[in-house]
Design a protein around this motif. Structure first.
Motif, PDB file in Angstrom:
ATOM      1  N   ILE A 126       0.832  -1.209   0.000  1.00  0.00           N
ATOM      2  CA  ILE A 126       0.000   0.000   0.000  1.00  0.00           C
ATOM      3  C   ILE A 126       0.864   1.254   0.000  1.00  0.00           C
ATOM      4  N   TYR A 127       1.824   1.310   0.911  1.00  0.00           N
ATOM      5  CA  TYR A 127       2.647   2.509   0.996  1.00  0.00           C
ATOM      6  C   TYR A 127       3.681   2.590  -0.122  1.00  0.00           C
ATOM      7  N   GLY A 128       3.817   1.523  -0.890  1.00  0.00           N
ATOM      8  CA  GLY A 128       4.737   1.587  -2.023  1.00  0.00           C
ATOM      9  C   GLY A 128       4.083   2.093  -3.290  1.00  0.00           C
ATOM     10  N   MET A 129       2.802   2.490  -3.203  1.00  0.00           N
ATOM     11  CA  MET A 129       2.118   2.968  -4.404  1.00  0.00           C
ATOM     12  C   MET A 129       2.501   4.396  -4.763  1.00  0.00           C
ATOM     13  N   ASN A 130       3.126   5.108  -3.827  1.00  0.00           N
ATOM     14  CA  ASN A 130       3.607   6.473  -4.085  1.00  0.00           C
ATOM     15  C   ASN A 130       2.491   7.459  -4.445  1.00  0.00           C
ATOM     16  N   PHE A 131       1.306   7.290  -3.769  1.00  0.00           N
ATOM     17  CA  PHE A 131       0.260   8.297  -3.942  1.00  0.00           C
ATOM     18  C   PHE A 131       0.691   9.590  -3.260  1.00  0.00           C
ATOM     19  N   GLU A 132       0.195  10.683  -3.784  1.00  0.00           N
ATOM     20  CA  GLU A 132       0.576  11.974  -3.191  1.00  0.00           C
ATOM     21  C   GLU A 132      -0.133  12.205  -1.872  1.00  0.00           C
ATOM     22  N   TYR A 133      -1.395  11.811  -1.774  1.00  0.00           N
ATOM     23  CA  TYR A 133      -2.138  12.018  -0.538  1.00  0.00           C
ATOM     24  C   TYR A 133      -2.417  10.667   0.118  1.00  0.00           C
ATOM     25  N   MET A 134      -1.644  10.358   1.158  1.00  0.00           N
ATOM     26  CA  MET A 134      -1.814   9.116   1.914  1.00  0.00           C
ATOM     27  C   MET A 134      -1.816   9.463   3.386  1.00  0.00           C
ATOM     28  N   PRO A 135      -2.598   8.723   4.176  1.00  0.00           N
ATOM     29  CA  PRO A 135      -2.662   9.056   5.605  1.00  0.00           C
ATOM     30  C   PRO A 135      -1.300   8.914   6.274  1.00  0.00           C
ATOM     31  N   GLU A 136      -1.018   9.810   7.161  1.00  0.00           N
ATOM     32  CA  GLU A 136       0.166   9.808   8.020  1.00  0.00           C
ATOM     33  C   GLU A 136       1.462  10.051   7.276  1.00  0.00           C
ATOM     34  N   LEU A 137       1.430  10.445   6.003  1.00  0.00           N
ATOM     35  CA  LEU A 137       2.695  10.694   5.316  1.00  0.00           C
ATOM     36  C   LEU A 137       3.415  11.909   5.892  1.00  0.00           C
ATOM     37  N   GLY A 138       2.668  12.859   6.368  1.00  0.00           N
ATOM     38  CA  GLY A 138       3.298  14.046   6.920  1.00  0.00           C
ATOM     39  C   GLY A 138       3.451  14.003   8.420  1.00  0.00           C
ATOM     40  N   TRP A 139       3.055  12.870   9.033  1.00  0.00           N
ATOM     41  CA  TRP A 139       3.152  12.756  10.498  1.00  0.00           C
ATOM     42  C   TRP A 139       4.566  12.389  10.889  1.00  0.00           C
ATOM     43  N   LYS A 140       5.074  13.039  11.922  1.00  0.00           N
ATOM     44  CA  LYS A 140       6.455  12.826  12.362  1.00  0.00           C
ATOM     45  C   LYS A 140       6.676  11.387  12.823  1.00  0.00           C
ATOM     46  N   TYR A 141       5.682  10.820  13.485  1.00  0.00           N
ATOM     47  CA  TYR A 141       5.827   9.461  14.028  1.00  0.00           C
ATOM     48  C   TYR A 141       5.073   8.415  13.189  1.00  0.00           C
ATOM     49  N   GLY A 142       4.850   8.712  11.940  1.00  0.00           N
ATOM     50  CA  GLY A 142       4.106   7.777  11.087  1.00  0.00           C
ATOM     51  C   GLY A 142       4.823   6.439  10.896  1.00  0.00           C
ATOM     52  N   TYR A 143       6.108   6.485  10.543  1.00  0.00           N
ATOM     53  CA  TYR A 143       6.853   5.242  10.295  1.00  0.00           C
ATOM     54  C   TYR A 143       6.988   4.397  11.554  1.00  0.00           C
ATOM     55  N   PRO A 144       7.455   4.987  12.708  1.00  0.00           N
ATOM     56  CA  PRO A 144       7.531   4.154  13.929  1.00  0.00           C
ATOM     57  C   PRO A 144       6.159   3.614  14.346  1.00  0.00           C
ATOM     58  N   GLY A 145       5.098   4.455  14.165  1.00  0.00           N
ATOM     59  CA  GLY A 145       3.772   3.986  14.540  1.00  0.00           C
ATOM     60  C   GLY A 145       3.334   2.790  13.709  1.00  0.00           C
ATOM     61  N   LEU A 146       3.611   2.850  12.369  1.00  0.00           N
ATOM     62  CA  LEU A 146       3.235   1.737  11.503  1.00  0.00           C
ATOM     63  C   LEU A 146       3.982   0.450  11.877  1.00  0.00           C
ATOM     64  N   VAL A 147       5.292   0.588  12.165  1.00  0.00           N
ATOM     65  CA  VAL A 147       6.082  -0.590  12.551  1.00  0.00           C
ATOM     66  C   VAL A 147       5.549  -1.182  13.852  1.00  0.00           C
ATOM     67  N   ALA A 148       5.149  -0.297  14.788  1.00  0.00           N
ATOM     68  CA  ALA A 148       4.622  -0.784  16.061  1.00  0.00           C
ATOM     69  C   ALA A 148       3.313  -1.538  15.851  1.00  0.00           C
ATOM     70  N   ILE A 149       2.446  -0.995  14.995  1.00  0.00           N
ATOM     71  CA  ILE A 149       1.173  -1.661  14.730  1.00  0.00           C
ATOM     72  C   ILE A 149       1.400  -3.036  14.084  1.00  0.00           C
ATOM     73  N   LEU A 150       2.317  -3.073  13.104  1.00  0.00           N
ATOM     74  CA  LEU A 150       2.609  -4.352  12.437  1.00  0.00           C
ATOM     75  C   LEU A 150       3.215  -5.362  13.400  1.00  0.00           C
ATOM     76  N   SER A 151       4.031  -4.890  14.331  1.00  0.00           N
ATOM     77  CA  SER A 151       4.645  -5.789  15.316  1.00  0.00           C
ATOM     78  C   SER A 151       3.587  -6.384  16.232  1.00  0.00           C
ATOM     79  N   VAL A 152       2.631  -5.550  16.647  1.00  0.00           N
ATOM     80  CA  VAL A 152       1.557  -6.055  17.513  1.00  0.00           C
ATOM     81  C   VAL A 152       0.724  -7.103  16.774  1.00  0.00           C
ATOM     82  N   ILE A 153       0.392  -6.801  15.526  1.00  0.00           N
ATOM     83  CA  ILE A 153      -0.384  -7.772  14.733  1.00  0.00           C
ATOM     84  C   ILE A 153       0.397  -9.073  14.569  1.00  0.00           C
ATOM     85  N   THR A 154       1.709  -8.959  14.339  1.00  0.00           N
ATOM     86  CA  THR A 154       2.561 -10.149  14.175  1.00  0.00           C
ATOM     87  C   THR A 154       2.546 -11.009  15.434  1.00  0.00           C
ATOM     88  N   VAL A 155       2.679 -10.370  16.591  1.00  0.00           N
ATOM     89  CA  VAL A 155       2.680 -11.119  17.857  1.00  0.00           C
ATOM     90  C   VAL A 155       1.332 -11.806  18.065  1.00  0.00           C
TER      91      VAL A 155
END
Length: 375
Positions: free
Chosen positions: A334-363
């Motif tokens: 999804i995030y590799g589609m390179n859309f101009e308007y995507m949620p959390e792209l301008g959020w400072k903690y977007g990347y760490p937040g996404l990794v944290a969410i994926l880690s929780v789902i993985t566990v």
């Protein structure tokens, strides 16, 4: 019996001399009928292992050539026991001419590719046995030889019994020694007593082989059902092949023994009793072999089932890890589609937040798969 009937003299020469001449033509080391001497000089390469004349259960002293032995047995109302080991066609043909053996039986005795059977050619009975012996081995592999088989042919006539052995199993020297030393009364019964002793020896070897095969079977069974599962399918199949070879030797012998025990007027009554005892031992061996075959089939099926279960477990593990990886792959897609308007792209903690969410789902997925036995 006249000289013409026995063929004892031809053109003024004794049959013993003729036999020596024939055997010398086949092998130049044969001379004067001295068995011990020519056996040593031929480098132990001789078809005639032993030739004895028995009268009233006792072996006559001295060495005899096969034709001399037949003449002496006829003269003294005894019989000849001639032992042969892997004779050639020429040697067997000479024996056949002396003892009046049928050409079909002689051919079978040389080729040694027969099933156990009992045939009658005139006054001569022809008994075929399959011999067997256990081959010791350090461990059972996919190429181990467990059972070695051979053949034993027995010609039984009124005045002679000829044993023809192929292979190393069931040597006759101990049988002959036992009969001569301890069972003279049995030898008095004539050639069929020797046929019984030979058959008894062969069947006793069956029992020994069956006991040894059972030990290998126990090892295979333990390896299949142990935690390590150290018995691969190749070992099980190899043992099954060896058991089939052993079965081919044992099972067909039932019919000849039944014919002997049911015969009247041919086999002495006392000897038929001994053959019935051999038949009981053979029946026991047949039952053992049948039970081993059934058990080995069950073990093979169990091992195949284990392989199938192991493959299913591996597939479930692969599917579980693939399911976990799919979550990360989906978000990366999804995030590799390179859309101009995507949620959390301008959020400072977007990347760490996404990794944290994926880690929780993985566990959570890992614990769910683990709880269900997939991991």
């Amino acid at each position: 019996m006249t000289e013409r009937e026995t063929g004892a003299w031809t053109r003024g020469r004794p049959l013993g001399k003729l036999w020596a001449d024939r055997m010398r033509a086949i092998n130049p080391f044969v001379n004067n009928g001295d068995h011990a001497d020519h056996a040593a000089r031929r480098g132990s390469h001789t078809a005639v292992v032993d030739c004895g004349v028995y009268v009233s259960g006792t072996r006559l002293p001295g060495e005899f050539t096969p034709d001399q032995a037949l003449i002496e047995a006829s003269r003294r109302d005894g019989f000849v026991w001639l032992g042969l080991h892997q004779p050639s066609e020429q040697e067997m043909a000479a024996i056949a001419r002396t003892y009046g053996l049928h050409e079909l039986a002689v051919e079978d005795a040389v080729k040694a590719e027969q099933r156990p059977k009992l045939e009658q050619f005139g006054a001569v009975h022809f008994l075929v046995l399959r011999t067997a012996r256990y081959v010791p081995h350090q461990e059972l592999t996919e190429s181990s030889q467990v059972v070695e088989t051979g053949q034993m042919m027995v010609f039984i006539g009124d005045r002679f019994v000829i044993t023809v052995r192929h292979g190393d199993a069931s040597e006759m020297a101990p049988v002959r020694a036992d009969l001569e030393a301890q069972r003279a009364a049995l030898l008095e019964q004539g050639p069929w007593a020797v046929a019984y002793a030979v058959t008894d020896r062969v069947v006793d070897n069956y029992l020994e082989v069956a006991d040894q095969v059972e030990a290998d079977l126990d090892i295979i069974e333990e390896g299949v059902f142990s935690r390590e599962r150290t018995a691969p399918i190749q070992q099980i199949y190899q043992l099954k092949r060896e058991l089939v070879e052993f079965r081919r030797a044992v099972v067909p012998l039932q019919r000849p023994l039944s014919a002997i025990t049911a015969s009247h007027g041919v086999v002495p009554k006392e000897i038929r009793r001994y053959f019935r005892d051999v038949q009981d031992h053979l029946t026991r061996t047949v039952e053992q072999v049948s039970s081993y075959d059934d058990l080995l089939n069950s073990i093979l099926q169990a091992r195949l089932a284990q392989v199938t279960v192991d493959q299913n477990n591996d597939m479930r593990k692969i599917a579980a890890w693939a399911g976990i990886a799919t979550v990360w792959t989906a978000f990366a897609g999804i995030y590799g589609m390179n859309f101009e308007y995507m949620p959390e792209l301008g959020w400072k903690y977007g990347y760490p937040g996404l990794v944290a969410i994926l880690s929780v789902i993985t566990v959570l997925l890992y614990r769910a798969f683990r709880r269900n036995g997939w991991l």
